[in-house]
Design a protein around this motif. Structure first.
Motif, PDB file in Angstrom:
ATOM      1  N   UNK A 198     -11.618 -49.782-104.334  1.00 15.84           N
ATOM      2  CA  UNK A 198     -11.996 -49.062-103.116  1.00 15.84           C
ATOM      3  C   UNK A 198     -13.459 -49.330-102.767  1.00 15.84           C
ATOM      4  N   UNK A 199     -14.335 -49.301-103.775  1.00 16.12           N
ATOM      5  CA  UNK A 199     -15.749 -49.579-103.515  1.00 16.12           C
ATOM      6  C   UNK A 199     -15.947 -50.997-102.991  1.00 16.12           C
ATOM      7  N   UNK A 200     -15.154 -51.925-103.509  1.00 12.98           N
ATOM      8  CA  UNK A 200     -15.267 -53.311-103.070  1.00 12.98           C
ATOM      9  C   UNK A 200     -14.903 -53.460-101.599  1.00 12.98           C
ATOM     10  N   UNK A 201     -13.775 -52.887-101.198  1.00 10.04           N
ATOM     11  CA  UNK A 201     -13.361 -52.973 -99.797  1.00 10.04           C
ATOM     12  C   UNK A 201     -14.341 -52.227 -98.889  1.00 10.04           C
ATOM     13  N   UNK A 202     -14.807 -51.064 -99.322  1.00 13.79           N
ATOM     14  CA  UNK A 202     -15.729 -50.281 -98.498  1.00 13.79           C
ATOM     15  C   UNK A 202     -17.017 -51.072 -98.242  1.00 13.79           C
ATOM     16  N   UNK A 203     -17.513 -51.752 -99.275  1.00 10.08           N
ATOM     17  CA  UNK A 203     -18.774 -52.483 -99.117  1.00 10.08           C
ATOM     18  C   UNK A 203     -18.638 -53.631 -98.126  1.00 10.08           C
ATOM     19  N   UNK A 204     -17.569 -54.416 -98.252  1.00 10.31           N
ATOM     20  CA  UNK A 204     -17.446 -55.556 -97.333  1.00 10.31           C
ATOM     21  C   UNK A 204     -17.175 -55.084 -95.907  1.00 10.31           C
ATOM     22  N   UNK A 205     -16.478 -53.959 -95.744  1.00 12.59           N
ATOM     23  CA  UNK A 205     -16.272 -53.426 -94.400  1.00 12.59           C
ATOM     24  C   UNK A 205     -17.597 -52.978 -93.794  1.00 12.59           C
TER      25      UNK A 205
END
Length: 214
Positions: A198-205
């Motif tokens: 979740x943190x990975x997707x949130x950061x790239x978004x």
């Protein structure tokens, strides 16, 4: 291969995660965590592969644990998911955990379709992958990398090199024209995969949009 859809189908941001049977117990938790990290609307496509080791590995390699070798069918998997990337009005993001994170990094060398790559605890130990990244540019705007701070303590000598290899990949990406982040998380490879992804997707978004929570 089967696709499971979550979130809002009409959203401008489409998150694609390659998953295996072991991931489904935590998918809804991951999405709930992600919604708490960004105010950006998104649809979420969980793409279930048939064979984890075969379908996500970029080239054949011998087993490093157990007896199951890596079949190197990533190109076939990439061809299979291309039809879901057909809407030019959408922003597509690719990510995953472990070997799925490695696949996401490899896929970014094949296409410029993805706005961001969310590689949570990727299998950076995979044979010859660092050398591959040295020779191939990731055609994306943002790459998030993460690892557990105990993952390098594996008794397997190949897997024990994961932190050194990932840090080397991060250094290589810093020389490329993209935003890049490496985050170390507490614990081993199996701790809180839903939170890490979740943190990975949130950061790239957030790093490819101006409206997300900072």
């Amino acid at each position: 291969m089967k696709i499971y859809t979550y979130g809002h189908p009409e959203a401008a941001s489409v998150l694609i995660q390659l998953v295996g049977d072991h991931d489904f117990a935590g998918i809804e938790q991951e999405i709930a965590l992600l919604r708490g990290m960004t105010n950006l609307d998104f649809s979420f496509l969980a793409v279930k592969v048939d064979s984890w080791n075969d379908d996500l590995s970029p080239w054949p390699a011998p087993a490093v644990f157990g007896r199951e070798n890596f079949g190197g069918r990533a190109k076939e998997t990439w061809k299979a998911i291309q039809p879901i990337l057909a809407d030019p009005s959408k922003k597509y993001y690719l990510g995953g955990y472990s070997l799925a994170g490695l696949f996401a990094l490899w896929a970014a060398t094949q296409t410029d379709t993805f706005c961001g790559i969310a590689a949570a605890s990727p299998s950076a130990w995979f044979p010859d992958f660092y050398e591959y990244v040295q020779k191939n540019v990731l055609k994306t705007s943002a790459v998030y990398l993460s690892l557990g701070d105990k993952e390098h303590k594996s008794r397997n000598p190949v897997m024990a090199a994961v932190e050194d290899k990932l840090r080397a990949i991060y250094t290589q990406l810093q020389a490329q024209p993209l935003k890049c982040m490496l985050e170390m998380n507490p614990g081993n490879h199996f701790k809180e995969p839903e939170l890490r992804t979740a943190k990975a997707f949130a950061w790239v978004m957030k790093n490819t949009n101006t409206a997300g929570k900072q």
